[in-house]
Design an enzyme around this catalytic site. Structure first.
Site, PDB file in Angstrom:
ATOM      1  N   VAL A  16      14.151  -7.526  36.247  1.00  0.00           N
ATOM      2  CA  VAL A  16      14.935  -8.054  35.130  1.00  0.00           C
ATOM      3  C   VAL A  16      15.529  -6.902  34.311  1.00  0.00           C
ATOM      4  CG1 VAL A  16      14.860  -9.426  33.000  1.00  0.00           C
ATOM      5  CG2 VAL A  16      13.599 -10.193  35.018  1.00  0.00           C
ATOM      6  N   CYS A  17      14.758  -5.835  34.147  1.00  0.00           N
ATOM      7  CA  CYS A  17      15.173  -4.709  33.293  1.00  0.00           C
ATOM      8  C   CYS A  17      16.555  -4.158  33.644  1.00  0.00           C
ATOM      9  CB  CYS A  17      14.122  -3.610  33.310  1.00  0.00           C
ATOM     10  SG  CYS A  17      12.496  -4.148  32.726  1.00  0.00           S
ATOM     11  N   PRO A  18      16.847  -3.872  34.925  1.00  0.00           N
ATOM     12  CA  PRO A  18      18.182  -3.315  35.203  1.00  0.00           C
ATOM     13  C   PRO A  18      19.310  -4.290  34.892  1.00  0.00           C
ATOM     14  CG  PRO A  18      16.983  -3.687  37.253  1.00  0.00           C
ATOM     15  CD  PRO A  18      16.016  -3.918  36.128  1.00  0.00           C
ATOM     16  N   LEU A  56      19.778  -3.845  31.073  1.00  0.00           N
ATOM     17  CA  LEU A  56      20.350  -2.542  30.742  1.00  0.00           C
ATOM     18  C   LEU A  56      21.806  -2.456  31.193  1.00  0.00           C
ATOM     19  CD1 LEU A  56      17.273  -0.334  31.644  1.00  0.00           C
ATOM     20  CD2 LEU A  56      18.101  -0.867  29.362  1.00  0.00           C
TER      21      LEU A  56
END
Length: 187
Positions: free
Chosen positions: A46-48, A51
């Protein structure tokens, strides 16, 4: 947890930005609007997406006078490696802060006890270093940079227009409210 209307605490960290390692402190935040965008870890799922979404809005954020500090408990070296190997992360121009000592995660009270990871959390900070908005989501729930922009614009509007507030779903150019005794029970 770090609360709305409280100042950020002093910190010192190293970030990766535009091909360089740079040291930053709370003094680099003062005088401009800032977003601290905590996420659990580099090289995840999920993080990328989050970002990358913020990276797509970075130019617009810059026009609003906002600096972005993405923060995970990974090192600045790991941030560089991720930046160099991922097309999504490779487009990031904002600060990617390494918080391996957990100072920032502890300052903002988003460190997951016993895990060494930060929660998925966003803090909007005004030019005086005071937190104006906080958002924390569960592990699997990604954030939306468009809504972050809306919240920043609302915070900036309220700061520039004392006595006015932005109602739900407010967008730039929409009507605001001026709280008064006359409005009680009429909204």
């Amino acid at each position: 947890m770090a609360k709305v209307n409280t100042p950020i605490k002093p910190f010192k960290a190293t970030a990766y930005r535009n091909g360089q390692f740079v040291d930053i402190t709370e003094k680099d935040v003062l005088g401009k609007w800032a977003v601290f965008f905590f996420y659990p870890a580099d090289f995840t799922f999920v993080c990328p997406t989050e970002l990358g979404d913020v990276a797509d809005k970075y130019e617009e954020l810059q026009k609003l006078g906002v600096e972005v500090f993405s923060v995970s408990t990974d090192t600045h070296f790991t941030h560089k490696a991720w930046h160099d190997t991922s097309d999504t992360i490779g487009k990031i121009k904002y600060y990617m802060v390494g918080d391996q000592t957990f100072q920032l995660a502890n300052n903002f009270d988003v460190l997951r006890e016993g895990q060494g990871l930060a929660d998925r959390a966003t803090f909007i900070v005004d030019p005086q270093g005071v937190i104006q908005a906080v958002e924390i989501t569960a592990e699997g729930i990604g954030r939306d940079a468009e809504d972050l922009l809306r919240k920043i614009k609302a915070a900036q509007y309220v700061a520039a227009h004392p006595g006015e507030v932005c109602p739900a779903k407010w967008k730039e150019g929409d009507k605001t409210l001026a709280p008064s005794l006359d409005l009680v029970g009429k909204i």
